[in-house]
Write a protein that holds these residues in place. Structure first.
Motif, PDB file in Angstrom:
ATOM      1  N   GLN A 120      35.478  37.799  42.323  1.00 13.24           N
ATOM      2  CA  GLN A 120      36.924  37.608  42.524  1.00 13.24           C
ATOM      3  C   GLN A 120      37.201  37.259  43.988  1.00 13.24           C
ATOM      4  O   GLN A 120      37.994  36.368  44.286  1.00 13.24           O
ATOM      5  CB  GLN A 120      37.693  38.882  42.137  1.00 13.24           C
ATOM      6  CG  GLN A 120      37.844  39.030  40.627  1.00 13.24           C
ATOM      7  CD  GLN A 120      38.504  40.351  40.247  1.00 13.24           C
ATOM      8  OE1 GLN A 120      38.504  41.303  41.021  1.00 13.24           O
ATOM      9  NE2 GLN A 120      39.079  40.404  39.063  1.00 13.24           N
ATOM     10  N   ARG A 121      36.502  37.972  44.905  1.00 14.72           N
ATOM     11  CA  ARG A 121      36.699  37.671  46.332  1.00 14.72           C
ATOM     12  C   ARG A 121      36.333  36.223  46.638  1.00 14.72           C
ATOM     13  O   ARG A 121      37.065  35.517  47.331  1.00 14.72           O
ATOM     14  CB  ARG A 121      35.836  38.623  47.185  1.00 14.72           C
ATOM     15  CG  ARG A 121      36.463  40.012  47.360  1.00 14.72           C
ATOM     16  CD  ARG A 121      35.799  40.764  48.520  1.00 14.72           C
ATOM     17  NE  ARG A 121      34.435  41.185  48.201  1.00 14.72           N
ATOM     18  CZ  ARG A 121      34.151  42.307  47.527  1.00 14.72           C
ATOM     19  NH1 ARG A 121      35.124  43.104  47.135  1.00 14.72           N
ATOM     20  NH2 ARG A 121      32.895  42.642  47.271  1.00 14.72           N
ATOM     21  N   PHE A 144      39.546  46.907  32.792  1.00 15.69           N
ATOM     22  CA  PHE A 144      39.936  45.740  31.983  1.00 15.69           C
ATOM     23  C   PHE A 144      41.383  45.357  32.281  1.00 15.69           C
ATOM     24  O   PHE A 144      41.718  44.192  32.454  1.00 15.69           O
ATOM     25  CB  PHE A 144      39.770  46.072  30.488  1.00 15.69           C
ATOM     26  CG  PHE A 144      39.992  44.895  29.580  1.00 15.69           C
ATOM     27  CD1 PHE A 144      38.936  44.064  29.248  1.00 15.69           C
ATOM     28  CD2 PHE A 144      41.245  44.613  29.063  1.00 15.69           C
ATOM     29  CE1 PHE A 144      39.130  42.973  28.423  1.00 15.69           C
ATOM     30  CE2 PHE A 144      41.446  43.521  28.240  1.00 15.69           C
ATOM     31  CZ  PHE A 144      40.385  42.701  27.917  1.00 15.69           C
ATOM     32  N   VAL A 145      42.233  46.372  32.345  1.00 15.79           N
ATOM     33  CA  VAL A 145      43.662  46.113  32.624  1.00 15.79           C
ATOM     34  C   VAL A 145      43.806  45.463  34.003  1.00 15.79           C
ATOM     35  O   VAL A 145      44.580  44.505  34.186  1.00 15.79           O
ATOM     36  CB  VAL A 145      44.467  47.437  32.563  1.00 15.79           C
ATOM     37  CG1 VAL A 145      45.928  47.193  32.881  1.00 15.79           C
ATOM     38  CG2 VAL A 145      44.309  48.079  31.184  1.00 15.79           C
ATOM     39  N   TRP A 173      44.954  40.796  37.331  1.00 13.32           N
ATOM     40  CA  TRP A 173      44.481  39.908  38.404  1.00 13.32           C
ATOM     41  C   TRP A 173      44.510  38.447  37.945  1.00 13.32           C
ATOM     42  O   TRP A 173      44.999  37.568  38.640  1.00 13.32           O
ATOM     43  CB  TRP A 173      43.055  40.325  38.800  1.00 13.32           C
ATOM     44  CG  TRP A 173      42.481  39.508  39.926  1.00 13.32           C
ATOM     45  CD1 TRP A 173      42.655  39.706  41.264  1.00 13.32           C
ATOM     46  CD2 TRP A 173      41.639  38.353  39.802  1.00 13.32           C
ATOM     47  NE1 TRP A 173      41.969  38.745  41.982  1.00 13.32           N
ATOM     48  CE2 TRP A 173      41.335  37.902  41.114  1.00 13.32           C
ATOM     49  CE3 TRP A 173      41.107  37.647  38.714  1.00 13.32           C
ATOM     50  CZ2 TRP A 173      40.534  36.792  41.371  1.00 13.32           C
ATOM     51  CZ3 TRP A 173      40.310  36.545  38.965  1.00 13.32           C
ATOM     52  CH2 TRP A 173      40.032  36.117  40.276  1.00 13.32           C
ATOM     53  N   THR A 174      43.975  38.222  36.711  1.00 14.69           N
ATOM     54  CA  THR A 174      43.937  36.849  36.169  1.00 14.69           C
ATOM     55  C   THR A 174      45.359  36.312  36.022  1.00 14.69           C
ATOM     56  O   THR A 174      45.649  35.161  36.378  1.00 14.69           O
ATOM     57  CB  THR A 174      43.221  36.835  34.801  1.00 14.69           C
ATOM     58  OG1 THR A 174      42.008  37.571  34.909  1.00 14.69           O
ATOM     59  CG2 THR A 174      42.915  35.429  34.357  1.00 14.69           C
ATOM     60  N   LEU A 195      42.352  33.865  30.677  1.00 14.10           N
ATOM     61  CA  LEU A 195      43.581  34.655  30.519  1.00 14.10           C
ATOM     62  C   LEU A 195      43.794  35.023  29.047  1.00 14.10           C
ATOM     63  O   LEU A 195      44.046  36.183  28.708  1.00 14.10           O
ATOM     64  CB  LEU A 195      44.787  33.857  31.042  1.00 14.10           C
ATOM     65  CG  LEU A 195      46.150  34.526  30.883  1.00 14.10           C
ATOM     66  CD1 LEU A 195      46.230  35.800  31.701  1.00 14.10           C
ATOM     67  CD2 LEU A 195      47.287  33.594  31.296  1.00 14.10           C
ATOM     68  N   PHE A 196      43.647  34.035  28.171  1.00 11.89           N
ATOM     69  CA  PHE A 196      43.893  34.307  26.747  1.00 11.89           C
ATOM     70  C   PHE A 196      42.817  35.218  26.160  1.00 11.89           C
ATOM     71  O   PHE A 196      43.118  36.098  25.367  1.00 11.89           O
ATOM     72  CB  PHE A 196      43.975  32.998  25.952  1.00 11.89           C
ATOM     73  CG  PHE A 196      45.334  32.356  26.018  1.00 11.89           C
ATOM     74  CD1 PHE A 196      46.434  32.961  25.436  1.00 11.89           C
ATOM     75  CD2 PHE A 196      45.525  31.160  26.686  1.00 11.89           C
ATOM     76  CE1 PHE A 196      47.692  32.384  25.500  1.00 11.89           C
ATOM     77  CE2 PHE A 196      46.779  30.574  26.763  1.00 11.89           C
ATOM     78  CZ  PHE A 196      47.870  31.190  26.167  1.00 11.89           C
ATOM     79  N   SER A 197      41.542  35.004  26.563  1.00 10.64           N
ATOM     80  CA  SER A 197      40.478  35.834  25.976  1.00 10.64           C
ATOM     81  C   SER A 197      40.691  37.297  26.351  1.00 10.64           C
ATOM     82  O   SER A 197      40.381  38.208  25.570  1.00 10.64           O
ATOM     83  CB  SER A 197      39.105  35.347  26.427  1.00 10.64           C
ATOM     84  OG  SER A 197      38.967  35.555  27.814  1.00 10.64           O
ATOM     85  N   LEU A 198      41.233  37.547  27.547  1.00  5.34           N
ATOM     86  CA  LEU A 198      41.508  38.937  27.940  1.00  5.34           C
ATOM     87  C   LEU A 198      42.758  39.453  27.225  1.00  5.34           C
ATOM     88  O   LEU A 198      42.809  40.591  26.767  1.00  5.34           O
ATOM     89  CB  LEU A 198      41.733  39.023  29.452  1.00  5.34           C
ATOM     90  CG  LEU A 198      40.519  38.721  30.341  1.00  5.34           C
ATOM     91  CD1 LEU A 198      40.949  38.580  31.786  1.00  5.34           C
ATOM     92  CD2 LEU A 198      39.479  39.820  30.219  1.00  5.34           C
TER      93      LEU A 198
END
Length: 1324
Positions: free
Chosen positions: A958-959, A998-999, A1004-1005, A1027-1030
């Motif tokens: 992410q960084r 997970f949340v 973040w996404t 985004l959708f898969s999460l």
């Protein structure tokens, strides 16, 4: 007195008899009859005489007769009579029933009914009379007094049956009573009453009494209520089974187990046989059973599908006319069960609504387990079902040597599960039933032999499991196995290797099987087909690996887990290691002959020798000598001769055909690996024993490799005749020859790089040699790439796998990037100074991972050993991860601008591939893998979960992504950003959806999507997919879809150009560049998934409604459980409606977006129609439709349908403009016209489908309005009637205009060409 009665009865007229009998008292007569009957004298004749004396024509006579009748019934019940006497009396009583007047029949029947209800029967013998009484009663047409009113005979009978069934039955007479009803003429309603009563009695009976009762019930079912009978029996045993399994699994010690397991299974088996027998006689019963199976398959299982019913269905397959149907239904039931499971797993929305239920596969395996209790009638069906599942859902056709799954990735999972279930059924059945073992083995072997062209790995795996289970059992079937060996030379190599591996445990147990295999392999060694010879080599190598010679290192010393646990086989091993030695040396002789054959055969040998050596170290001498003598053929012994290898000798020229004869690079590779292993394993042991004479070959080989290295470095490319001026085209003989030579030289360089590195012990000179070898490799590789770039065969060198072993790649990378030992510093700086070399090392690692992904194993030693590969994979990942995170791409790229990808980017690409490979092949070891990546990990006490470890890695990536996103526009590296998103989506699959990590990942996404507006389509697509898969694992994505659709509408504008759309800007990722087609198509595919889920729920509800035919008064409460599901469906559809409402008003570019939108709208209306039809079903059960359904209908009428029509007009206007436009161009380019026309036709095809779907929806709405008495059509403006009448006057006008235009067109043709703007030229 009895004599007198008999003599009077013998007279022709009955007058005197009547007079005499009237003088007697009733009790006297009764006593007389009783005495006679008990003594067994002529009771029958006496009874006949009495009946003759009391004719039914007179009322008094009929009453007296009734008394006698009652007296006889008591006599029968007393049990004092002999069997013959009782039978005679019953026969007489039966004959006389029809003479009774109706009123007395009612009384007589009531007496019986009361006796049953009060439990006054002692032996139930008299029940045989009851059917006759009911039958006689039904024939009486006149009205009879019954209770307080008057009823006809038929109605009286019905009332009596009702009374009888509502009373208590003594459990010992249940079977008799059921049997009695089969002789009574019953209406459908009466049958139902009786069946219900009998079914309620099941639970009160002893288990052993149930089979005869079921038998009687099945006989009774021929009168009707077949479905109820079957459902009742299945439900009862399902309940018993669940109770039983709960009792067995219960932790608390039960004082009593209600039923012993064996007894229950035997009873079930008997009942299944009864039902199958009944179906043979009554096909209607079979059809009802099939309907139950279908209903269970469509809606919810209910209690129709359970282990007992599946066993029943499998037994029914023995009846020919039902066999195919039942197997088809069971097959679709299995696959549907797996598909449902997959749908549920992928959607939190569905998980919250639908409780998880037992899977069909567990039920079927339960049946296999239960079939041990002599259910022979089920086992045949089980075996067939197993093979049907394996045949239907196994891997499909082969394309270019790769197995192609017949269907897309998603539906592959259910297919794989179904195939695996088939294999499990067969394996478990094989373990339990001896009788059927031979058949299963034969069928598996037949498939292995006959299906050469299609992939049969699943059958080979099954065969391997069967043999592993018990090699000794299979000795009895050895003839079948040896028969299969005869076909070895005709089978594809892959099949042969699989088969040999599977039967390997048998070779140790059975001498005859081993001998027949060796004969077959020897024949194959000289067969005409190349594949047969390769099979022979593969077979011999396998034998060498598995027959240990005395003194060989143990497997554990070789740190190699043998693929097959031989523990319980070796105990019975019949031969000693001395015999093995002779046997192995004999095989080595055979294999030496192969060294004169084609390159492919030699290649297999070289690849196999290392494994043999490692497993059978006593063969080292023989193997190394063989390799040495082979190398000497191609080695220049003169120390100054350049080049050091005779490449010409490796190439075979036959006329125009030029081919590789000796894969010299593979030979050297094999030598290098064997030598390294020998030095590390065998030498240390030999030094202790100080055996000198055997080490000659080892020294020779070492010297040769050293000499080749030094001379290769001195050689120029001209020495190999491979410089830039050489011809490398694939069309000339010289070109082909040069290509082969170039690949050989590159291969040799790679092998020598590995050899020198491994013997270097970090010496600087050796590392300089390594670099010089690499430069030679690099030079050739560049020339080839350059030449290939000019020709058609782009990147020809991609096809050749690197010769570096995976272990070496991991060691090399670790040394280059992570080795900080002071003493190694100077020598390693030689290699580190070359950026090209470091990039090469990383790219080989990538190649290895790619190979693992495609084939499931890698080339080189230990490449097929999953443990070792996994270990190397962990090491490589650790290095790549460190290199990527510590030297970011931006830093590296700003320093040097050179062509090709930077090392950091290559590292990232490697990481992305590794994460997906680990999830594909090493799912159970993910925890171990993540632990290996965590450098800080020192054997800690606290256990860290997979989610926490994955979250730690996610934060690092992410960084990196945030750094890229915060860079300047011109520095934005879209390739790297996309790779990072892919890595993040791979890692996010490891997070537990309920965890805080997970949340955090989801929020973040979402934040990234909301704040970043890079105009890069592929990056945007990757990010949105993530985004959708999460999102779907947390909640349904409909609101997200709605927001995004508003953004798209805002950016692309309205179909009505005068309308100004306000820009919502929920997500910055959506912008003019990405809105269409990227985001639009992605949203539509997500909407399709939501529609699929809703459709699944509606089908489920429909199944439940059709199964429960609810009594009126209970209807309002009975369907309440569906409310949450109904509510959820309506909310989903409502939100989707607003999503489509936005898109339908958006000025989408024509093409895929418009097509997909039209198709999805069509789906939307189809599903709305399905919901309306569900409510039509519900309204039959006198339940209204909910208010939110009315709102949904209103919304569809106001917000969607009218806009759909305007959208259609918008598309058609665009099409007509583009057609006109092509029409204008047609004069200059005639070909453009038809293609554009065809395209326009193709694009407008979904429009009629959509209009039809809308009209179907409205049609069913009208039906629903009528049935529910709610006006649902008030908000819906019905579609305009489209009558396709040709109006002559308008047609003439249009044609006239067309003609005018044509004339103008020809006059100004060149003028039009000049005016046409360049940009309007359409692409063909």
């Amino acid at each position: 007195m009895d004599q007198k009665i008999l003599s009077l009865a013998a007279e022709k007229t009955a007058d005197r008899l009547q007079k005499f009998l009237q003088t007697l008292k009733e009790d006297d007569l009764a006593n007389l009859l009783q005495n006679q009957a008990v003594k067994g004298k002529a009771a029958g004749a006496l009874l006949r005489a009495i009946f003759k004396g009391f004719p039914c024509s007179e009322e008094a006579g009929a009453l007296r007769r009734l008394k006698i009748y009652s007296c006889c019934v008591k006599l029968l019940e007393s049990g004092d009579l002999q069997k013959e006497v009782a039978s005679e009396i019953i026969g007489l009583l039966m004959l006389e029933v029809h003479n009774f007047p109706g009123a007395l029949l009612v009384e007589l029947a009531s007496e019986f009914v009361d006796a049953v209800k009060q439990g006054n029967l002692t032996n139930g013998k008299s029940l045989e009379l009851l059917p006759i009484i009911f039958t006689a009663l039904a024939t009486k047409k006149e009205n009879l007094a019954y209770g307080k009113g008057e009823l006809s005979g038929e109605e009286c009978k019905k009332q009596l049956i009702n009374t009888l069934c509502s009373g208590r039955w003594d459990h010992q007479y249940v079977i008799q009573l059921t049997s009695m009803f089969k002789d009574v003429p019953l209406t459908a309603e009466e049958v139902e009453i009786v069946v219900e009563k009998v079914l309620t009695m099941f639970s009160k009976l002893n288990l052993q009494e149930i089979p005869p009762l079921v038998y009687q019930l099945l006989v009774l079912s021929s009168k009707g209520s077949r479905k109820k009978v079957l459902e009742g029996i299945i439900a009862f045993f399902n309940k018993l089974d669940t109770q039983h399994s709960e009792e067995q699994s219960g932790d608390e010690l039960l004082d009593f187990v209600t039923v012993p397991s064996g007894e229950l299974r035997h009873v079930e088996g008997t009942i299944i046989l009864h039902i199958v027998f009944a179906i043979k006689l009554d096909c209607e019963l079979g059809r009802e059973l099939l309907k139950l199976l279908k209903a269970g398959q469509q809606g919810d299982f209910g209690s129709n599908i359970c282990p007992f019913s599946i066993a029943l269905f499998l037994s029914v397959t023995r009846i020919q006319r039902f066999e195919e149907q039942v197997f088809d239904l069971l097959k679709s039931l299995v696959i549907k069960s797996f598909k449902d499971l997959q749908l549920l797993q992928g959607s939190k929305f569905l998980q919250d609504l639908v409780p998880h239920r037992c899977c069909v596969s567990t039920m079927i395996l339960e049946v296999v387990k239960n079939s041990v209790h002599s259910w022979d009638h089920v086992t045949q069906g089980l075996v067939e079902l197993g093979f049907i599942l394996m045949d239907s859902y196994g891997p499909k056709k082969i394309l270019d040597g790769k197995t192609i799954e017949a269907s897309s990735g998603l539906s592959r999972m259910p297919n794989q599960h179904a195939c695996k279930l088939g294999a499990n059924i067969l394996l478990e059945t094989f373990k339990i039933h001896e009788m059927i073992r031979q058949e299963i083995l034969e069928q598996v072997l037949n498939r292995v032999v006959t299906r050469g062209s299609s992939p049969i790995t699943h059958f080979i795996d099954l065969l391997s499991d069967i043999i592993m289970y018990s090699p000794l059992v299979l000795q009895s079937c050895s003839s079948k196995v040896t028969e299969t060996f005869d076909y070895l030379s005709f089978l594809p190599l892959q099949t042969v290797q699989g088969l040999m591996k599977a039967v390997q445990p048998l070779l140790k147990v059975s001498l005859s099987i081993r001998d027949s295999l060796i004969l077959v392999l020897r024949k194959a060694m000289f067969a005409r087909q190349l594949d047969a010879r390769k099979s022979a080599v593969a077979g011999f190598l396998l034998l060498l690996k598995n027959f240990k010679v005395l003194g060989s290192l143990s497997s554990s010393q070789c740190s190699q887990s043998i693929g097959i646990s031989q523990v319980h086989v070796d105990v019975h091993s019949r031969y000693n290691s001395v015999a093995n030695e002779t046997f192995c040396l004999e095989i080595m002789d055979s294999l030496r002959r192969c060294l004169g054959q084609q390159a492919d055969v030699r290649l297999m040998l070289y690849e196999g020798f290392y494994d043999v050596l490692r497993r059978n170290s006593q063969l080292a001498n023989s193997i190394m000598q063989t390799l040495l003598s082979q190398l000497k053929q191609f080695y220049e012994p003169e120390p100054d001769m350049l080049p050091p290898l005779k490449l010409e000798a490796c190439i075979l020229t036959q006329g125009d055909q030029i081919s590789l004869q000796e894969p010299l690079d593979c030979l050297l590779c094999c030598i290098q690996h064997c030598l390294a292993w020998y030095k590390s394993r065998v030498m240390p042991l030999q030094q202790k024993e100080e055996e000198e004479e055997e080490e000659g070959f080892y020294q020779d080989l070492d010297d040769m490799l050293e000499s080749i290295t030094s001379r290769m470095i001195k050689s120029e490319l001209e020495d190999f005749e491979l410089d830039k001026s050489a011809d490398f085209s694939q069309s000339t003989g010289i070109g082909i020859k040069n290509n082969i030579c170039a690949f050989l030289v590159m291969g040799v360089c790679e092998v020598l790089i590995e050899y020198n590195f491994s013997v270097s012990n970090f010496s600087k000179n050796k590392f300089e040699d390594v670099l010089s070898l690499f430069m030679c490799y690099k030079e050739l590789s560049d020339i080839l790439n350059e030449k290939a770039g000019k020709g058609k065969t782009k990147m020809a060198n991609k096809t050749n796998d690197s010769f570096l072993s995976m272990k070496f790649v991991s060691d090399l990378l670790t040394a280059l990037f992570r080795d900080s030992t002071q003493s190694h510093e100077e020598s390693l700086s030689v290699l580190r100074s070359s950026n090209e070399f470091m990039r090469y090392a990383v790219s080989v690692a990538l190649q290895k991972v790619q190979q693992l992904k495609e084939m499931g194993h890698v080339s080189g030693p230990d490449g097929k050993n999953p443990e070792k590969v996994f270990q190397n994979l962990c090491d490589i990942t650790r290095v790549l991860l460190w290199r990527y995170t510590s030297i970011p791409t931006s830093v590296e790229e700003s320093g040097k601008k050179e062509k090709g990808k930077s090392i950091s980017l290559l590292c990232l690409e490697g990481l992305q591939k590794i994460f997906s490979v680990v999830q594909q092949f090493y799912q159970p070891k993910i925890h171990q893998f993540l632990r290996a990546l965590d450098a800080t990990d020192k054997e800690e006490e606290v256990e860290v979960s997979v989610t926490q470890r994955a979250a730690f890695q996610i934060r690092q990536f992410q960084r990196s992504l945030l750094n890229i996103l915060s860079s300047q526009e011109e520095d934005f590296n879209s390739k790297e950003a996309l790779l990072l998103v892919t890595v993040l989506s791979n890692l996010s699959k490891l997070l537990e959806p309920s965890s805080t990590q997970f949340v955090q990942m989801l929020s973040w996404t979402t934040k990234i999507c909301k704040e970043n507006s890079w105009e890069d389509a592929s990056f945007c697509k990757g990010l949105m997919n993530l985004l959708f898969s999460l999102h779907v694992l947390c909640k349904s994505p409909v609101t997200l879809l709605r927001d995004l659709s508003q953004d798209i509408h805002g950016h692309l504008g309205d179909i009505d150009q005068d309308v100004e759309v306000e820009k919502t800007n929920h997500f910055a990722v959506v912008n003019l560049r990405t809105a269409a087609p990227t985001v639009c198509l992605l949203l539509l595919s997500q909407a399709e998934k939501v529609l699929e889920e809703v459709d699944w729920l509606i089908t489920k509800l429909k199944g439940q409604v059709s199964q429960e035919i609810i009594p009126e008064e209970a209807s309002s409460q009975a369907t309440l459980p569906n409310h949450p599901i109904e509510k959820a469906i309506i909310i989903q559809l409502g939100t989707l409606l607003t999503f489509f409402h936005e898109l339908v008003q958006t000025a989408l570019p024509s093409g895929s977006c418009v097509d997909t939108l039209l198709k999805d709208l069509c789906k939307m209306y189809t599903i709305l129609t399905a919901l309306v039809r569900y409510y039509l079903q519900v309204c039959q059960h006198s339940r209204g439709i909910p208010k939110n359904m009315e709102k949904l209908v209103k919304l569809s009428g106001s917000h969607l349908t009218p806009l759909c029509y305007s959208f259609i007009s918008y598309i058609q206007n665009k099409k007509s403009k583009s057609l006109k436009h092509t029409g204008e161009k047609k004069k200059e380019k005639t070909a453009a016209g038809p293609t554009a026309m065809a395209r326009a036709l193709r694009e407008t095809k979904p429009i009629p489908n959509l209009i039809f779907a809308i009209e179907q929806y409205e049609k069913f709405l009208i039906h629903l309005s009528k049935r529910s008495k709610v006006n649902l059509m008030q908000h819906i403006k019905l579609s305009t009637s489209r009558d396709f009448k040709i109006k002559g006057n308008i047609l003439d006008m249009v044609l006239q205009e067309d003609e005018d235009e044509d004339e103008e067109g020809t006059a100004s043709e060149h003028e039009g060409q000049n005016k046409e703007p360049a940009k309007k030229k359409r692409k063909k």
